[in-house]
Structures are given as structure tokens and as C-alpha cells.
Design a protein around this motif. Structure first.
Motif, PDB file in Angstrom:
ATOM      1  N   SER A 170    -111.719 -55.681 -45.277  1.00 27.02           N
ATOM      2  CA  SER A 170    -110.440 -56.377 -45.384  1.00 27.02           C
ATOM      3  C   SER A 170    -110.654 -57.853 -45.697  1.00 27.02           C
ATOM      4  N   SER A 213    -111.622 -58.182 -49.240  1.00 28.19           N
ATOM      5  CA  SER A 213    -110.439 -58.001 -50.091  1.00 28.19           C
ATOM      6  C   SER A 213    -109.670 -59.312 -50.213  1.00 28.19           C
ATOM      7  N   VAL A 272    -107.102 -51.882 -46.993  1.00 26.66           N
ATOM      8  CA  VAL A 272    -108.212 -51.856 -47.951  1.00 26.66           C
ATOM      9  C   VAL A 272    -108.032 -50.682 -48.904  1.00 26.66           C
ATOM     10  N   THR A 321    -104.595 -55.432 -48.472  1.00 20.87           N
ATOM     11  CA  THR A 321    -105.851 -55.956 -47.934  1.00 20.87           C
ATOM     12  C   THR A 321    -106.118 -55.480 -46.515  1.00 20.87           C
ATOM     13  N   TRP A 352    -102.450 -53.762 -54.017  1.00 22.13           N
ATOM     14  CA  TRP A 352    -103.617 -53.620 -53.154  1.00 22.13           C
ATOM     15  C   TRP A 352    -103.275 -54.144 -51.767  1.00 22.13           C
ATOM     16  N   VAL A 396    -115.023 -54.591 -53.666  1.00 22.78           N
ATOM     17  CA  VAL A 396    -114.777 -55.062 -52.304  1.00 22.78           C
ATOM     18  C   VAL A 396    -116.000 -54.788 -51.434  1.00 22.78           C
TER      19      VAL A 396
END
Length: 214
Positions: free
Chosen positions: A171, A174, A193, A190, A188, A91
Motif C-alpha cells: 500500500s 502504491s 492494493v 492504494t 487503483w 508496486v
């Protein structure tokens, strides 16, 4: 250590702790994958190899059986935290790429030399990264490259790594990467994060004790 650098270190280093073994139905959409990030699989085997690197380094640093058992006990979520780190690394790298940031080998070497001087030598730095961040010695340069990416990204955004603007960039990265974790490792988030534990009734933790680290 500078506040920005210290905060960045927490981003990509696995939080020291080692997970119990898990048994669960596999992710049917991605069999054998611990996670899929940007269409690329992080396989369970790759995750296990990363965890083994840390465990081998810990064992080499602490040959006494009783002391090693204590180290394992203190790092009780290592598998999940390692996966979190592997995903977060990608990321952060995507966010840095999106911002046009590149890191040279010379920059990594300079950062390492400075940290070695602060730590009291190369061995001391490797030991510190292993103990504090569960980063195996062979992964140290990779980790430092990511620290530099975090610093440069924050600087380009006119902020630091503790501020919302920095995390907003992560974010967005992501979301671009469309991250999908195997349910046994959670999901996960987003917006946050980060990896969060999923409440899945088919996942069962198996406590193995200190003699069988994750």
C-alpha cells in the motif's frame, strides 16, 4: 506447494479471464495510456500486446476452434486483469526495492528448475502458468522474479504474503507511485492494493462474443 509461495503466485499472475472490448473517452491527462505508474506510462498498445501474447499462447495450446472459444469465455476479463497484474508488478518491485531486496538470475533459474521438477517438465510448467495464471511463456522468468521478490519481502518483514504487514508495504509503495488508471479500466485503490471498477457513465462495454477475444 508451500503456502507462502502459493499465496505469492496469486499476487502477480493475472487472474484467468478476458475483458469485453471497451469504448470510452480517453484519459485526457494521459492520452494513449492505460495507466501511469511512478510517472511512467503503460500504454494501451503495451497492454494490448501483453493480452495478445496470452491469447497467442492459448491458441497454440488449444488449436480446436470450439475449445479455444471456451478458453476465451472462461477468461472474460483478461484485459483488465492483465493491467492489474502489470501495475501490481511495479508496486511489488518498488516495495522490494524500498526494502533493499534484489533477485539474481541464478535465484530465478533455481526456482524455475524446482517448479519444473514439481510440474513434470518445462512444457508442463509453462502450460500450468498459462492456464492457471494467464502468464505467457515468454513472461515466465519475469513472473518468477516477482514471486521471489514477494517471498523475500515477506521474510524481511517477518510475516507472510497473506498478512497485513506485507500488504501495508505494498500500500505504501502504491502511494509512492501515484498510480493513475485510464477511467475505462477503473481506478487503483492504494489501500486494497488493486484495481477496482469505476462507475463512469461515459464508458460503454461492447460485447463481442468468443470469436473476438479481448
Amino acid at each position: 506447494m508451500h503456502r507462502r509461495r502459493r499465496t505469492a503466485l496469486v499476487l502477480t499472475a493475472a487472474i484467468a479471464a478476458a475483458a469485453p472490448l471497451l469504448t470510452a473517452c480517453g484519459n485526457d491527462a494521459h492520452p494513449g495510456a492505460a495507466a501511469v505508474v511512478g510517472g511512467q506510462r503503460i500504454t494501451v498498445s503495451q497492454l494490448e500486446n501483453r493480452v495478445e501474447e496470452v491469447r497467442d499462447a492459448q491458441r497454440a495450446a488449444v488449436p480446436d476452434d470450439a475449445q479455444y472459444a471456451q478458453v476465451v469465455a472462461r477468461t472474460g476479463t483478461l484485459t483488465r486483469d492483465t493491467l492489474h497484474g502489470m501495475v501490481l508488478d511495479q508496486v511489488l518491485h518498488r516495495a522490494a526495492e524500498d526494502a533493499g531486496i534484489t533477485i539474481s538470475r541464478k535465484e530465478v533459474q533455481q526456482m524455475r528448475a524446482g517448479l519444473e521438477q514439481q510440474a513434470g517438465g518445462a512444457d508442463a510448467l509453462r502450460t500450468a502458468w498459462l492456464q492457471q495464471y494467464s502468464v505467457a511463456p515468454e513472461r515466465l522468468d519475469d513472473n518468477l522474479r516477482l514471486q521471489l521478490e514477494a517471498q523475500k519481502l515477506a521474510e524481511k518483514l517477518g510475516t507472510d504474503t497473506s498478512q497485513p504487514a506485507f500488504w501495508k508495504a505494498l500500500s505504501e509503495a502504491s502511494e509512492e507511485l501515484d498510480i493513475d488508471l485510464n477511467p475505462r479500466y477503473g481506478t487503483w485503490d492504494t489501500q486494497k492494493v488493486g484495481r477496482v471498477d469505476a462507475k463512469t457513465p461515459w464508458v460503454r462495454d461492447v460485447t463481442t462474443g468468443a470469436q473476438q477475444p479481448a
